[in-house]
Design a protein around this motif. Structure first.
Motif, PDB file in Angstrom:
ATOM      1  N   ALA A 151     -55.667  -3.853  32.431  1.00  0.00           N
ATOM      2  CA  ALA A 151     -55.818  -2.631  33.522  1.00  0.00           C
ATOM      3  C   ALA A 151     -54.553  -2.492  34.329  1.00  0.00           C
ATOM      4  N   ASN A 152     -54.599  -1.075  34.639  1.00  0.00           N
ATOM      5  CA  ASN A 152     -53.711  -0.440  35.536  1.00  0.00           C
ATOM      6  C   ASN A 152     -54.198  -0.096  36.716  1.00  0.00           C
ATOM      7  N   ASP A 153     -53.402  -0.052  37.584  1.00  0.00           N
ATOM      8  CA  ASP A 153     -53.818   0.490  38.805  1.00  0.00           C
ATOM      9  C   ASP A 153     -53.786   1.995  39.220  1.00  0.00           C
ATOM     10  N   ARG A 154     -53.257   2.580  38.316  1.00  0.00           N
ATOM     11  CA  ARG A 154     -53.388   4.380  38.475  1.00  0.00           C
ATOM     12  C   ARG A 154     -53.044   4.623  36.808  1.00  0.00           C
ATOM     13  N   ILE A 155     -53.509   5.871  36.733  1.00  0.00           N
ATOM     14  CA  ILE A 155     -53.372   6.614  35.545  1.00  0.00           C
ATOM     15  C   ILE A 155     -51.984   6.880  35.333  1.00  0.00           C
ATOM     16  N   VAL A 156     -51.393   6.343  34.068  1.00  0.00           N
ATOM     17  CA  VAL A 156     -50.236   6.828  33.707  1.00  0.00           C
ATOM     18  C   VAL A 156     -50.033   7.767  32.633  1.00  0.00           C
ATOM     19  N   THR A 157     -49.302   8.672  32.895  1.00  0.00           N
ATOM     20  CA  THR A 157     -49.210   9.815  31.811  1.00  0.00           C
ATOM     21  C   THR A 157     -47.912   9.534  31.096  1.00  0.00           C
ATOM     22  N   GLU A 158     -47.895  10.243  29.914  1.00  0.00           N
ATOM     23  CA  GLU A 158     -46.778  10.218  28.946  1.00  0.00           C
ATOM     24  C   GLU A 158     -45.471  10.821  29.768  1.00  0.00           C
ATOM     25  N   ALA A 159     -45.554  11.685  30.647  1.00  0.00           N
ATOM     26  CA  ALA A 159     -44.718  12.084  31.401  1.00  0.00           C
ATOM     27  C   ALA A 159     -44.038  11.184  32.470  1.00  0.00           C
ATOM     28  N   ASP A 160     -44.614  10.114  32.875  1.00  0.00           N
ATOM     29  CA  ASP A 160     -44.091   8.997  33.766  1.00  0.00           C
ATOM     30  C   ASP A 160     -42.986   8.422  33.364  1.00  0.00           C
ATOM     31  N   GLU A 161     -42.138   8.434  34.191  1.00  0.00           N
ATOM     32  CA  GLU A 161     -40.650   7.688  33.990  1.00  0.00           C
ATOM     33  C   GLU A 161     -40.824   6.068  33.777  1.00  0.00           C
ATOM     34  N   PRO A 162     -40.070   5.459  33.181  1.00  0.00           N
ATOM     35  CA  PRO A 162     -39.931   4.288  33.116  1.00  0.00           C
ATOM     36  C   PRO A 162     -39.887   3.531  34.488  1.00  0.00           C
ATOM     37  N   PRO A 163     -40.267   2.468  34.750  1.00  0.00           N
ATOM     38  CA  PRO A 163     -40.311   1.884  36.167  1.00  0.00           C
ATOM     39  C   PRO A 163     -39.068   1.403  36.460  1.00  0.00           C
ATOM     40  N   SER A 164     -38.789   1.229  37.689  1.00  0.00           N
ATOM     41  CA  SER A 164     -37.768   0.614  38.144  1.00  0.00           C
ATOM     42  C   SER A 164     -38.186  -0.601  38.883  1.00  0.00           C
ATOM     43  N   SER A 165     -37.456  -1.630  39.162  1.00  0.00           N
ATOM     44  CA  SER A 165     -37.702  -2.718  39.503  1.00  0.00           C
ATOM     45  C   SER A 165     -38.756  -2.898  40.860  1.00  0.00           C
ATOM     46  N   ALA A 166     -38.200  -1.829  41.573  1.00  0.00           N
ATOM     47  CA  ALA A 166     -39.251  -1.678  42.990  1.00  0.00           C
ATOM     48  C   ALA A 166     -40.573  -1.345  42.674  1.00  0.00           C
ATOM     49  N   PRO A 167     -41.598  -1.786  43.456  1.00  0.00           N
ATOM     50  CA  PRO A 167     -42.958  -1.424  43.109  1.00  0.00           C
ATOM     51  C   PRO A 167     -43.208   0.120  43.324  1.00  0.00           C
ATOM     52  N   THR A 168     -43.988   0.791  42.649  1.00  0.00           N
ATOM     53  CA  THR A 168     -43.935   2.177  42.690  1.00  0.00           C
ATOM     54  C   THR A 168     -45.092   2.656  43.873  1.00  0.00           C
ATOM     55  N   SER A 169     -45.865   1.493  43.912  1.00  0.00           N
ATOM     56  CA  SER A 169     -47.072   1.758  44.999  1.00  0.00           C
ATOM     57  C   SER A 169     -47.551   0.500  45.339  1.00  0.00           C
ATOM     58  N   SER A 170     -48.264   0.474  46.548  1.00  0.00           N
ATOM     59  CA  SER A 170     -48.943  -0.672  46.887  1.00  0.00           C
ATOM     60  C   SER A 170     -50.275  -0.368  47.250  1.00  0.00           C
ATOM     61  N   SER A 171     -51.407  -1.347  46.968  1.00  0.00           N
ATOM     62  CA  SER A 171     -52.732  -0.743  47.266  1.00  0.00           C
ATOM     63  C   SER A 171     -52.905  -0.950  48.835  1.00  0.00           C
ATOM     64  N   ARG A 172     -53.614  -0.083  49.232  1.00  0.00           N
ATOM     65  CA  ARG A 172     -53.991   0.002  50.661  1.00  0.00           C
ATOM     66  C   ARG A 172     -54.873  -1.115  50.956  1.00  0.00           C
ATOM     67  N   PRO A 173     -54.591  -1.786  52.078  1.00  0.00           N
ATOM     68  CA  PRO A 173     -55.103  -3.170  52.387  1.00  0.00           C
ATOM     69  C   PRO A 173     -56.661  -2.819  52.966  1.00  0.00           C
ATOM     70  N   SER A 174     -57.512  -3.407  52.496  1.00  0.00           N
ATOM     71  CA  SER A 174     -58.716  -3.464  52.998  1.00  0.00           C
ATOM     72  C   SER A 174     -59.092  -3.230  54.468  1.00  0.00           C
ATOM     73  N   ALA A 175     -60.121  -2.366  54.842  1.00  0.00           N
ATOM     74  CA  ALA A 175     -60.257  -2.177  56.224  1.00  0.00           C
ATOM     75  C   ALA A 175     -60.816  -3.619  56.886  1.00  0.00           C
ATOM     76  N   ARG A 176     -60.492  -3.754  58.061  1.00  0.00           N
ATOM     77  CA  ARG A 176     -60.790  -4.902  58.674  1.00  0.00           C
ATOM     78  C   ARG A 176     -62.077  -4.981  58.903  1.00  0.00           C
ATOM     79  N   PRO A 177     -62.813  -6.149  58.525  1.00  0.00           N
ATOM     80  CA  PRO A 177     -64.573  -6.108  58.624  1.00  0.00           C
ATOM     81  C   PRO A 177     -64.770  -5.983  59.980  1.00  0.00           C
TER      82      PRO A 177
END
Lengths: 444, 369
Positions: B195-221
């Protein structure tokens, strides 16, 4: 002492009142959960071969089911469960559904159908079930036609199932007109061809003695506009699909006309006219009459495309010094630029839904098919290759078909489709090379 | 005779008696004070003590790293040559099929306008000047590579090795070994589906070593609602009341009353439900209109942790048409039912807190962007 008595009385009151208060709150307050993270994956469905209700129907029962399955899986939104995983078999269209059996193999949707053939008449009926809800999804439907149109009926079944599950409009029962290409790159033979959206039932509309370009369907799908070089200069023709009869349009001596497109009501054509080294956009009635000039810039204005309501036109222009996209009123007037990214933008096409504009983008030596909002925001590039060009929208505005050419002297040209999410990029099956696709509206 | 009310009555009576009488004969606490000695200082001494301490000087002359020079000139674009293409020569070839043959055949074919040829050699990439500054390499990305995956999920998962069965948990393959002292059944290796955490299109560039996104932390209960306290400052009395209340609630737990019993659900309890339903909420087959629609779904749960399927209904919707709301609700209902399996793992002692559930399915994060 008084203080202690008061405290004790308060405690007594609290002991008797609190439980009632708490009970009341509990009854009024269910547990509330918010789900914001889901998954995106193909929805698994089961599609047993359709039931042949008579001997003649057995010839089509399996074939129709296979076309339906191919339509659904071809969207990338569905995944067919292999038959060898089935626990239940369907031998009677009206038999009760064994939901537990289909649930056990994780089928979320079940399509059951039957075929009856009487002479050259075919009747196809089907039902769609939501397995985990244990209920039908909508009423059963039945389609009738001739044996030669069995594929259309299969597409209609698939369209109904697709629309009921996804909520999107249908698009399988549609056709595509395109330029069929044969021969080497330096000696290509091009002719107009028309096929089902999935590449079946190819028919040629012109011969290959002259170069043809950019066919475009009328809103009713019965006529095609295209550009031909048979006189040596590009000239627009309108062709009747049924009779293959044609006539020249916007025939102005000393000019070149190209890039035509119908208005949404089918009564008007916009096109580019090149004269004296300048190219502008014109508009004329399909029945004839004097053309109306919509742009008057010294730059090149071309590739016009109407908005679905017919009130605006998107086109490409290099008036800024670089090829960009602009929108103007359908009767001409001030244009506003909507593309501002790096690179060059061209061949804009307005989505049938009206919310997006598809385009070709050339940037850093690569070609892309992309979409953006009508105001130019939220640009997304869906593809990237040596040469991608000429997007065309599916009737429901969910899929884009375009031309892709590979690099090199022996580069091949073919048609591809991609979901507007950027997923499910796949090649459309054609015999030989193909370019300039134009998707028809949904067939009647 | 039902012993519950009797025990309850005795308990309540004892509590009340203790509250009324127990405190009356107790000796009032002594009003004793702790005394500390103080000393008197002069104004000068006070000024010396309270004078501000000298703060360390800020360093003004921090050597700034040299700015790397970047050429303004963009890399050269490939030259687009536009030689005129050789025109099609008239050929007496076989006409199209009779049923679709065009009725007009051109007599003369002249040279078409030139068609641009595109050079397929990539442009030279202008390398930035090498810097002397030490370069700190980012650690390799731990997220899934941005290549198209058949599944998009909140948590990216690398593709499992071939011949690995797809399952929720990762498990090593075990084999039946005759040498082993303990006989165990051989098990197939399992791993979660790629699984991937986002839709990756053909036009997406190869990744750098840095994370491209981070998931938003869950709301505090949400914090549990604090219990209503009686208006008293006496801790011992408060504890006794709490004990008595707990006793009453325990008795009522066996009765089919609607009052909540047991402690409230924790954030972890809710997360169990949230994560389970999320993993089955498939929005991939929803229309773009349905992806704009938030639906609120209510259901009644059984004590086995399974929802009563007949009770699942849409309470409200927002953001889309009624047709889109219907599609969104059906996807939500499928998610709730599909992931039930053996029942959601919710604490049975808190059943009255989760017997009635309202779930809001908000696809905002899942929209096509």
């Amino acid at each position: 002492m008084k203080h202690r008595v008061t405290t004790a009385l308060a405690l007594v009151a609290a002991l008797f009142v609190l439980p009632f208060v708490a009970a009341t709150q509990s009854q009024a307050e269910p547990l509330r959960i918010e789900i914001t993270d889901g998954v995106i994956e193909p929805l698994p469905f089961a599609l047993p071969d359709f039931v042949a209700e008579n001997a003649a129907g057995s010839e089509f029962a399996s074939k129709i089911a296979r076309v339906v399955a191919a339509d659904l899986t071809g969207t990338g939104l569905f995944r067919e469960i292999p038959k060898d995983a089935f626990i239940s078999t369907v031998t009677n269209f009206d038999s009760p559904v064994q939901y537990a059996d289909w649930k056990a193999i994780n089928a979320q949707a079940l399509i059951v159908g039957a075929v009856n053939v009487n002479g050259n008449k075919v009747t196809v009926k089907f039902r769609l079930f939501d397995v985990f809800s244990g209920a039908p999804l909508g009423e059963g439907l039945q389609f009738g036609g001739t044996t030669t149109s069995w594929r259309r009926m299969a597409h209609k079944v698939a369209d109904a199932a697709y629309s009921r599950i996804t909520g999107e409009g249908a698009y399988f029962d549609s056709r595509v007109v395109y330029v069929s290409e044969t021969g080497p790159k330096n000696d290509r033979k091009k002719r107009l061809a028309i096929m089902d959206y999935d590449g079946a039932n190819v028919q040629f509309l012109t011969d290959s003695r002259s170069l043809v370009l950019a066919p475009r369907f009328s809103p009713t799908g019965d006529r095609v506009l295209y550009t031909s070089y048979e006189t040596g200069f590009p000239k627009i023709y309108v062709l009747d699909v049924a009779s293959v009869g044609r006539r020249a349009l916007a025939d102005q001596p000393g000019t070149m006309t190209f890039a035509p497109r119908f208005s949404p009501d089918g009564q008007t054509v916009v096109y580019s006219l090149s004269s004296g080294g300048n190219t502008d956009i014109y508009r004329m009635n399909i029945g004839g009459g004097a053309p109306v000039r919509l742009t008057s810039e010294p730059s090149i204005e071309t590739a016009p495309s109407f908005s679905p309501d017919g009130k605006q036109i998107v086109f490409e222009s290099d008036r800024s010094g670089n090829q960009q996209l602009y929108i103007m009123p359908a009767n001409g007037g001030e244009a506003r630029r909507i593309s501002f990214g790096s690179g060059r933008y061209g061949t804009p096409v307005w989505s049938p839904r009206g919310d997006l504009i598809a385009f070709t983008k050339q940037n850093k030596g690569r070609f892309h098919i992309g979409v953006m909002r009508v105001d130019g925001s939220e640009e997304r590039l869906l593809t990237a290759s040596f040469l991608d060009e000429g997007p065309s929208w599916s009737p429901n505005g969910r899929v884009i078909m375009f031309m892709r050419e590979t690099a090199g002297a022996g580069g091949a040209v073919g048609l591809y489709s991609v979901d507007i999410s950027g997923r499910n990029l796949r090649r459309v099956k054609t015999d030989g090379g193909a370019s300039d696709p134009a998707w028809s509206p949904l067939l009647k | 005779m039902d012993s519950g009310p009797l025990i309850s009555g005795i308990g309540h009576g004892a509590l009340l008696a203790w509250a009324l009488i127990g405190g009356m004969f107790s000796r009032a606490p002594d009003d004793t004070f702790e005394v500390s000695e103080v000393s008197i200082i002069s104004a000068e001494e006070f000024a010396a003590l309270s004078a501000p301490q000298p703060t360390p000087e800020a360093t003004q002359n921090v050597p700034t790293p040299p700015v790397p020079e970047i050429e303004d000139t963009p890399p050269e674009q490939p030259v687009v040559a536009a030689p005129p293409e050789v025109p099609d020569t008239p050929i007496n070839e076989t006409p199209p099929r009779a049923d679709v043959a065009p009725d007009v055949a051109p007599d003369v074919v002249e040279a078409p306008p030139p068609i641009a040829e595109v050079d397929d050699t990539p442009p030279e990439v202008v390398q930035p000047p090498v810097q002397d500054n030490p370069v700190v390499l980012a650690p390799p990305s731990t997220t899934a590579s941005p290549r198209p995956a058949p599944r998009v999920a909140p948590t990216p998962v690398e593709a499992p090795p071939p011949d690995t069965e797809v399952a929720e948990e990762t498990r090593e393959q075990t084999t039946d070994s005759s040498d082993a002292q303990t006989q165990s059944e051989p098990e197939e290796a399992t791993a979660p589906e790629e699984a991937n955490d986002r839709i990756v299109t053909e036009a997406d560039e190869p990744p750098s070593s840095a994370p491209t996104s981070s998931s938003r932390p869950s709301a505090r209960p949400k914090r549990p609602t604090p219990p209503v306290e009686a208006a008293t400052n006496d801790n011992s009395t408060r504890d006794a009341i709490a004990d008595a209340l707990a006793g009453v609630q325990t008795e009522d737990a066996t009765a089919p009353a609607s009052a909540p019993v047991g402690p409230p659900l924790t954030g972890g309890d809710k997360d169990v439900l949230r994560v389970a339903v999320s993993s089955c909420w498939n929005v991939g087959s929803l229309s773009t209109d349905a992806l704009q629609t938030t639906v609120v779904v209510s259901m009644t749960m059984g004590k086995d942790g399974k929802p009563d399927n007949g009770s699942i209904r849409m309470l409200s919707s927002s953001g889309g048409s009624s047709a889109a709301a219907k599609q969104a609700f059906e996807a939500a209902r499928r998610a709730i039912i599909r992931c039930t399996k053996g029942g959601y793992k919710l604490p049975i002692e808190k059943y009255s807190h989760w017997r009635e559930i309202e779930m809001t399915f908000n696809p905002e994060k899942m929209r096509i962007k």
